[in-house]
Design an enzyme around this catalytic site. Structure first.
Site, mmCIF file in Angstrom:
data_model
loop_
_atom_site.group_PDB
_atom_site.id
_atom_site.type_symbol
_atom_site.label_atom_id
_atom_site.label_comp_id
_atom_site.label_asym_id
_atom_site.label_seq_id
_atom_site.Cartn_x
_atom_site.Cartn_y
_atom_site.Cartn_z
ATOM 1 C CE LYS A 1 35.988 22.995 29.952
ATOM 2 N NZ LYS A 1 35.610 24.323 29.480
ATOM 3 C CD GLU B 1 23.733 24.072 18.908
ATOM 4 O OE1 GLU B 1 24.543 23.880 17.993
ATOM 5 O OE2 GLU B 1 22.690 23.401 19.053
ATOM 6 C CG LEU C 1 23.059 23.102 23.019
ATOM 7 C CD1 LEU C 1 23.082 22.981 24.534
ATOM 8 C CD2 LEU C 1 24.283 22.429 22.451
ATOM 9 N NE ARG C 2 15.202 21.539 24.150
ATOM 10 C CZ ARG C 2 14.203 20.764 23.744
ATOM 11 N NH1 ARG C 2 13.050 20.805 24.361
ATOM 12 N NH2 ARG C 2 14.358 19.931 22.734
ATOM 13 C CG ASN D 1 17.327 31.546 24.353
ATOM 14 O OD1 ASN D 1 16.742 30.501 24.061
ATOM 15 N ND2 ASN D 1 18.603 31.569 24.655
ATOM 16 C CG LEU E 1 2.399 27.619 27.708
ATOM 17 C CD1 LEU E 1 1.052 27.394 27.037
ATOM 18 C CD2 LEU E 1 2.514 29.075 28.161
ATOM 19 N N GLY F 1 15.499 29.948 34.883
ATOM 20 C CA GLY F 1 16.854 30.284 35.300
ATOM 21 C C GLY F 1 17.802 29.733 34.259
ATOM 22 C CB CYS G 1 20.567 30.593 27.711
ATOM 23 S SG CYS G 1 22.095 29.768 27.273
HETATM 24 C C1 UDX Z 1 17.570 27.542 26.717
HETATM 25 C C2 UDX Z 1 16.870 27.393 25.340
HETATM 26 O O1 UDX Z 1 15.751 26.525 25.484
HETATM 27 C C3 UDX Z 1 17.844 26.842 24.318
HETATM 28 O O2 UDX Z 1 17.227 26.796 23.038
HETATM 29 C C4 UDX Z 1 19.069 27.746 24.260
HETATM 30 O O3 UDX Z 1 20.018 27.236 23.348
HETATM 31 C C5 UDX Z 1 19.693 27.904 25.630
HETATM 32 O O4 UDX Z 1 18.699 28.372 26.571
HETATM 33 P P1 UDX Z 1 18.274 25.902 28.679
HETATM 34 O O5 UDX Z 1 18.873 27.088 29.359
HETATM 35 O O6 UDX Z 1 19.052 24.630 28.640
HETATM 36 O O7 UDX Z 1 17.938 26.255 27.141
HETATM 37 O O8 UDX Z 1 16.915 25.624 29.413
HETATM 38 P P2 UDX Z 1 15.364 25.440 29.074
HETATM 39 O O9 UDX Z 1 15.034 24.006 28.981
HETATM 40 O O10 UDX Z 1 14.928 26.306 27.959
HETATM 41 O O11 UDX Z 1 14.741 25.978 30.459
HETATM 42 C C6 UDX Z 1 15.084 27.267 30.951
HETATM 43 C C7 UDX Z 1 14.414 27.530 32.266
HETATM 44 O O12 UDX Z 1 13.018 27.703 32.114
HETATM 45 C C8 UDX Z 1 14.592 26.438 33.318
HETATM 46 O O13 UDX Z 1 14.861 27.041 34.576
HETATM 47 C C9 UDX Z 1 13.241 25.747 33.346
HETATM 48 O O14 UDX Z 1 12.958 25.155 34.585
HETATM 49 C C10 UDX Z 1 12.317 26.917 33.068
HETATM 50 N N1 UDX Z 1 11.031 26.542 32.458
HETATM 51 C C11 UDX Z 1 10.992 25.906 31.246
HETATM 52 C C12 UDX Z 1 9.846 26.862 33.114
HETATM 53 O O15 UDX Z 1 9.849 27.452 34.205
HETATM 54 N N2 UDX Z 1 8.664 26.521 32.526
HETATM 55 C C13 UDX Z 1 8.601 25.904 31.326
HETATM 56 O O16 UDX Z 1 7.477 25.648 30.852
HETATM 57 C C14 UDX Z 1 9.804 25.578 30.661
#
Ligand code: UDX
Length: 439
Positions: A35, A152, A154-155, A212, A254, A261, A264
């Protein structure tokens, strides 16, 4: 400033590249030499929009390099960010913290100057204070080593943007001097009036995990309302739009569908509940247990709806699944609702063919028994039903008439309620959502 970033997973690579981008001198550390070799050439180990360019330019500028040993980290800097993974512990609701402990145990005895260790990994409340005690026993005589926590947010899919322009920076420290050091480290991002919240270790740890948990709760809330909509003949998309205009509520998180999924939300929710139980506050988080259970039921609901659309059974039906990643703009399939649904239908006897623009290979490793197609059209050949389970833009842009000529039956289950329904209806499809009447 000189700094190290230990652990080059999602969080670490992005943090290291962004810190180099804002002008710091950064050494990324990972135990995996392959890596590290890839990263030195500027290649990220996963797909993330904008990261390729950022990594390449940071490496080319000489401000970002990578190495494999904690001894190199100790030599390089006095500020060390820990970014290793904290996955859910197998067979438990708790997080696996051995990666974080291994870094602390390995690094601290090697430190030769006063240093600050800053955790960024998501951990249960109390971890940083416990690490502080551990450090006291490990630090060489006369060397002062502090601990801070800097969560952190981040998404995936927006990781670079979220890191370079976050909504806020939160630091939990044991001293004003440590908070000031971190303020200086983030100074280039702070000029735009970004909130910088300096607090204690416990609050900083809790901010991340409760953020979260709140996002997960919003999603399960709207999915519960979607069920009622479906039963009552309402439309969840219009309802959500109307709710979102209320500035107290807002539109984000929403979107109703097959639920959340990824690596996180569910993991942090479970860890929050498990830690609250340990602290004797378990009665206060009953809602969060429901949020998790309800989220998993969405996946079964998608399978039930598909069986219903097919007349009651999935047995020997051709099912096309559009999407394998846990959300669009990532190739990450960890705890992906789309793949979970695809695998469940396969177990019920369906012939499932999956397409994802970026995640086919990762999905194949996770679920080798499913079929994978190189294009959406190939996945849909002779399909009895098509499921839209990850809302990639390219799926919204599909021409329903052209796809209608490929499938056996024009039946769509929109698990993300995000396709332009009227276009599909005009092309002779039936469209079933999760939280809407059948069109
Ligand atoms: C999340 C948090 O948003 C982020 O702040 C943290 O650091 C890590 O976990 P991430 O896992 O990248 O980030 O995904 P996110 O964009 O939050 O979406 C999570 C899941 O929720 C996805 O499966 C998404 O499809 C689902 N989702 C999101 C919904 O079903 N409906 C929504 O309105 C928003």
């Amino acid at each position: 400033m000189r700094m190290t970033v230990i652990g080059t997973g999602y969080l670490g690579v992005v943090h290291a590249a962004c810190m180099a981008d804002i002008g710091h001198d950064v050494l990324g550390i990972d135990t995996d030499p392959q890596k590290v070799a890839l990263l030195m050439q500027g290649h990220p180990p996963f797909y993330e929009p904008g990261l390729d360019e950022l990594l390449r330019s940071s490496v080319a500028s000489g401000r970002l390099r990578f190495a494999t040993s904690l001894a190199q980290a100790a030599d390089f800097a006095d500020l060390h960010f820990i970014c290793v993974g904290t996955p859910q512990r197998p067979g438990s609701q708790h997080l696996e913290l051995s990666g974080v402990h291994a870094v602390v145990d390995g690094l601290v005895p090697l430190l030769r100057r006063d240093s600050l260790i800053v955790g960024k990994s998501t951990v249960p409340v109390g971890t940083a204070a416990a690490i502080g005690c551990r450090i006291a026993g490990l630090a060489p005589p006369g060397i002062g080593v502090g601990i801070a926590w800097n969560p952190e947010f981040l998404r995936e899919g927006r990781a670079v943007q979220d890191t370079l322009a976050p909504d806020r920076i939160v630091v939990g420290t044991e001293s004003v001097a440590a908070a000031e050091l971190l303020r200086i480290a983030y100074q280039p991002m702070l000029t735009a009036g970004l909130p910088f919240i300096a607090t204690d270790l416990s609050t900083a740890e809790l901010v991340k995990i409760s953020a979260n948990a709140f996002l997960a709760t919003k999603i399960s809330f709207i999915n519960a309302v979607a069920d009622v909509c479906e039963a009552a003949g309402g439309d969840i998309s219009t309802l959500t739009e109307a709710l979102g205009h209320d500035s107290r509520i807002g539109q984000s998180y929403l979107s109703a569908g097959i639920g959340f999924g990824g690596s996180c939300l569910a993991k942090d929710l479970r860890a929050f509940v498990a830690r609250a139980d340990e602290l004797g506050a378990g009665d206060s988080v009953g809602l969060l247990r429901e949020v998790d259970e309800y989220n998993l039921r969405r996946r079964s609901r998608a399978v039930e709806i598909t069986a219903d659309v097919l007349g009651g059974s999935l047995w020997e039906q051709n099912v096309a699944v559009l999407g394998a990643a846990f959300k669009p703009d990532t190739d990450d399939v960890r705890d992906s609702p789309a793949l979970h649904v695809a695998a469940a239908m396969h177990e019920l006897g369906a012939r499932v063919r999956v397409h994802d623009p970026k995640a086919n290979e990762n999905a194949r490793v996770a679920h080798p028994s499913l079929d994978y197609a190189p294009t959406a059209e190939k996945a849909c050949e002779a399909a009895d039903v098509v499921l839209h389970l990850t809302e990639w833009r390219q799926y919204r842009d599909i021409d329903p008439a052209a796809l209608g000529a490929i499938v056996r039956q024009r039946r769509m289950v929109d698990g993300r309620n995000s396709l332009p329904v009227q276009r599909w209806l005009d092309a002779g499809w039936t469209v079933r959502g999760l939280g809407r009447a059948t069109f």
